[in-house]
Write a protein that holds these residues in place. Structure first.
Motif, short mmCIF file in Angstrom:
data_model
loop_
_atom_site.label_atom_id
_atom_site.label_comp_id
_atom_site.label_asym_id
_atom_site.label_seq_id
_atom_site.Cartn_x
_atom_site.Cartn_y
_atom_site.Cartn_z
N SER A 65 0.83 -1.20 0.00
CA SER A 65 0.00 0.00 0.00
C SER A 65 0.87 1.26 0.00
O SER A 65 2.02 1.25 0.43
N TYR A 66 0.30 2.34 -0.48
CA TYR A 66 0.97 3.64 -0.52
C TYR A 66 -0.11 4.71 -0.47
O TYR A 66 -1.30 4.44 -0.69
N SER A 67 0.29 5.94 -0.20
CA SER A 67 -0.67 7.03 -0.02
C SER A 67 -0.96 7.73 -1.34
O SER A 67 -0.06 7.94 -2.17
N GLY A 68 -2.22 8.13 -1.51
CA GLY A 68 -2.61 8.83 -2.73
C GLY A 68 -1.93 10.18 -2.89
O GLY A 68 -1.74 10.64 -4.02
N HIS A 69 -1.54 10.81 -1.77
CA HIS A 69 -0.92 12.12 -1.87
C HIS A 69 0.47 12.07 -2.49
O HIS A 69 1.04 13.14 -2.79
N MET A 70 1.03 10.89 -2.71
CA MET A 70 2.35 10.83 -3.34
C MET A 70 2.30 11.32 -4.79
O MET A 70 3.32 11.75 -5.34
N SER A 71 1.12 11.27 -5.40
CA SER A 71 0.97 11.87 -6.73
C SER A 71 1.14 13.38 -6.65
O SER A 71 1.75 14.01 -7.52
N ALA A 72 0.60 13.97 -5.58
CA ALA A 72 0.78 15.40 -5.36
C ALA A 72 2.24 15.71 -5.05
O ALA A 72 2.77 16.75 -5.45
N ALA A 73 2.91 14.80 -4.36
CA ALA A 73 4.33 14.98 -4.06
C ALA A 73 5.14 15.07 -5.35
O ALA A 73 6.09 15.85 -5.46
N MET A 74 4.76 14.25 -6.34
CA MET A 74 5.44 14.30 -7.64
C MET A 74 5.27 15.68 -8.26
O MET A 74 6.23 16.26 -8.80
N ALA A 75 4.06 16.24 -8.19
CA ALA A 75 3.81 17.56 -8.75
C ALA A 75 4.61 18.64 -8.01
O ALA A 75 5.13 19.57 -8.63
N VAL A 76 4.73 18.49 -6.69
CA VAL A 76 5.49 19.45 -5.88
C VAL A 76 6.96 19.48 -6.31
O VAL A 76 7.60 20.54 -6.30
N MET A 77 7.49 18.32 -6.70
CA MET A 77 8.92 18.22 -7.03
C MET A 77 9.24 18.63 -8.46
O MET A 77 10.40 18.60 -8.87
N GLU A 78 8.23 19.03 -9.22
CA GLU A 78 8.44 19.33 -10.64
C GLU A 78 9.18 20.63 -10.88
O GLU A 78 10.10 20.71 -11.70
N SER A 79 8.81 21.71 -10.16
CA SER A 79 9.24 23.05 -10.55
C SER A 79 10.41 23.68 -9.78
O SER A 79 11.12 24.50 -10.36
N PRO A 80 10.62 23.38 -8.48
CA PRO A 80 11.68 24.10 -7.75
C PRO A 80 13.05 24.06 -8.42
O PRO A 80 13.77 25.07 -8.42
N ALA A 81 13.42 22.92 -9.00
CA ALA A 81 14.74 22.81 -9.62
C ALA A 81 14.87 23.75 -10.82
O ALA A 81 15.94 24.32 -11.07
N ILE A 82 13.78 23.93 -11.58
CA ILE A 82 13.81 24.83 -12.73
C ILE A 82 14.03 26.26 -12.25
O ILE A 82 14.84 27.01 -12.82
N LEU A 83 13.32 26.65 -11.20
CA LEU A 83 13.44 28.01 -10.69
C LEU A 83 14.84 28.27 -10.15
O LEU A 83 15.41 29.35 -10.36
N LEU A 84 15.42 27.29 -9.47
CA LEU A 84 16.78 27.44 -8.97
C LEU A 84 17.77 27.59 -10.13
O LEU A 84 18.68 28.42 -10.08
N ALA A 85 17.58 26.79 -11.19
CA ALA A 85 18.49 26.86 -12.34
C ALA A 85 18.43 28.23 -13.00
O ALA A 85 19.46 28.79 -13.39
N VAL A 86 17.23 28.79 -13.14
CA VAL A 86 17.10 30.12 -13.73
C VAL A 86 17.78 31.16 -12.85
O VAL A 86 18.44 32.09 -13.36
N PHE A 87 17.65 31.04 -11.54
CA PHE A 87 18.32 31.95 -10.62
C PHE A 87 19.83 31.89 -10.82
O PHE A 87 20.51 32.93 -10.89
N TRP A 88 20.37 30.67 -10.93
CA TRP A 88 21.82 30.51 -11.10
C TRP A 88 22.30 31.14 -12.41
O TRP A 88 23.29 31.87 -12.42
N VAL A 89 21.63 30.81 -13.50
CA VAL A 89 22.12 31.30 -14.80
C VAL A 89 21.92 32.80 -14.93
O VAL A 89 22.73 33.49 -15.57
#
Length: 321
Positions: free
Chosen positions: A119-143
């Motif tokens: 078994s696993y929790s349904g909110h892990m699908s939301a966790a996937m969505a949460v992990m989608e964008s922060p890395a992109i924003l950090l990369a834009v900040f760096w460049v």
């Protein structure tokens, strides 16, 4: 079932083989896009139905918090390593790619857990969505910091964080996932029964069809690995293992369940090859798509699909009570 005997994995391997022998077998682009959207919609519905039953609990908060923490730690650490191996633009692009997630790897892992009857929790699908964008924003900040220091850009202007944030949050695939999850929450058990023929009965076959297409695409990306730095190849191979280890430590600290810990490890170990490369093409045109896409799709994705998923599960079983 042994992961190698799973029909979906076998179709992936078949697709890789067909691509390597230069077969003319191909999945038309519109069908491939439909399959991708179907899988995201079905996954979102499944997560929504589960959340409708559980409600907002401490487990949900811990799972989403862990996902957000990893979405920041992994690209931050990756960039510090990668900028010693390549230029700042390529380093930022690769860090963003590996700091984000692969929806297909996650969906395959969910199917793996279903096969293991874990078994696993349904909110892990939301966790996937949460992990989608922060890395992109950090990369834009760096460049943007690098561009400011050098006072030069490829098109004469800096790609703003606001613009990138809008592109990330309005990405069609992510919106569909979250929208389907909302539909699942609102419709509850009645909606689950009505949508079962669509989101449950067809799921395995659609996943197998999509992984066949991904196998063909992976084979096409193998040539992009030729001539790449062995250190970058090592990062694409060992980085996901380290990232999954960090996720396991976070999961243990928060006392997450076996299923949720495993999915968090998979998310941390995966790398984006659809959403992030599309965003990076606009946000960091100075970076080489052949590099970050070749590493993620030509090396990391097949390793995770074939070997990583059962390996992460065995490690999670060993350490998670």
């Amino acid at each position: 079932m042994n992961n190698f005997m799973d029909p979906a994995i076998l179709f992936f391997l078949f697709g890789v083989g067909a691509g390597l022998v230069k077969s003319n077998l191909e999945i038309p682009a519109p069908i491939s896009k439909f399959l991708s959207l179907y899988l995201l919609m079905a996954l979102g519905l499944k997560g929504g139905f589960a959340l409708a039953q559980s409600g907002l609990t401490l487990e949900v908060v811990k799972g989403l918090g862990a996902a957000l923490l990893l979405a920041i730690i992994i690209p931050l650490a990756g960039y510090q390593v990668l900028k010693k191996l390549t230029g700042p633009f390529d380093a930022a692009a690769i860090a963003a790619t590996y700091g984000s997630v692969s929806a297909v790897t996650f969906i395959t892992s969910v199917q793996f857990l279903d096969g293991q009857q874990v078994s696993y929790s349904g909110h892990m699908s939301a966790a996937m969505a949460v992990m989608e964008s922060p890395a992109i924003l950090l990369a834009v900040f760096w460049v943007n910091s690098v561009r400011t220091q050098t006072a030069t850009t490829s098109n004469g202007q800096v790609h703003s964080l606001r613009q990138t944030l809008h592109e990330s949050l309005t990405d069609g695939a992510q919106l569909l996932l979250l929208g389907a999850m909302l539909v699942g929450i609102l419709s509850g058990d009645q909606g689950k029964a009505m949508m079962a023929p669509f989101s449950v009965d067809l799921f395995k076959g659609m996943l197998a069809f999509f992984l066949l297409d991904m196998g063909l695409t992976t084979a096409k990306n193998f040539p992009n690995l030729k001539g790449q730095s062995p250190w970058l190849m090592a990062y694409a191979t060992l980085g996901p293992l380290i990232h999954s280890g960090i996720a396991l430590m976070v999961a243990l600290a928060l006392q997450l369940s076996l299923g949720d810990s495993f999915l968090l490890m998979v998310l941390a170990a995966s790398a984006s090859y659809i959403a992030v490369p599309a965003a990076l093409k606009l946000a960091i045109p100075e970076a080489s798509p052949t590099l970050y896409l070749g590493l993620s799709l030509g090396l990391t994705f097949p390793l995770n699909i074939i070997l990583g998923i059962p390996f992460y599960f065995q490690i999670a079983q060993k350490y998670v009570a």
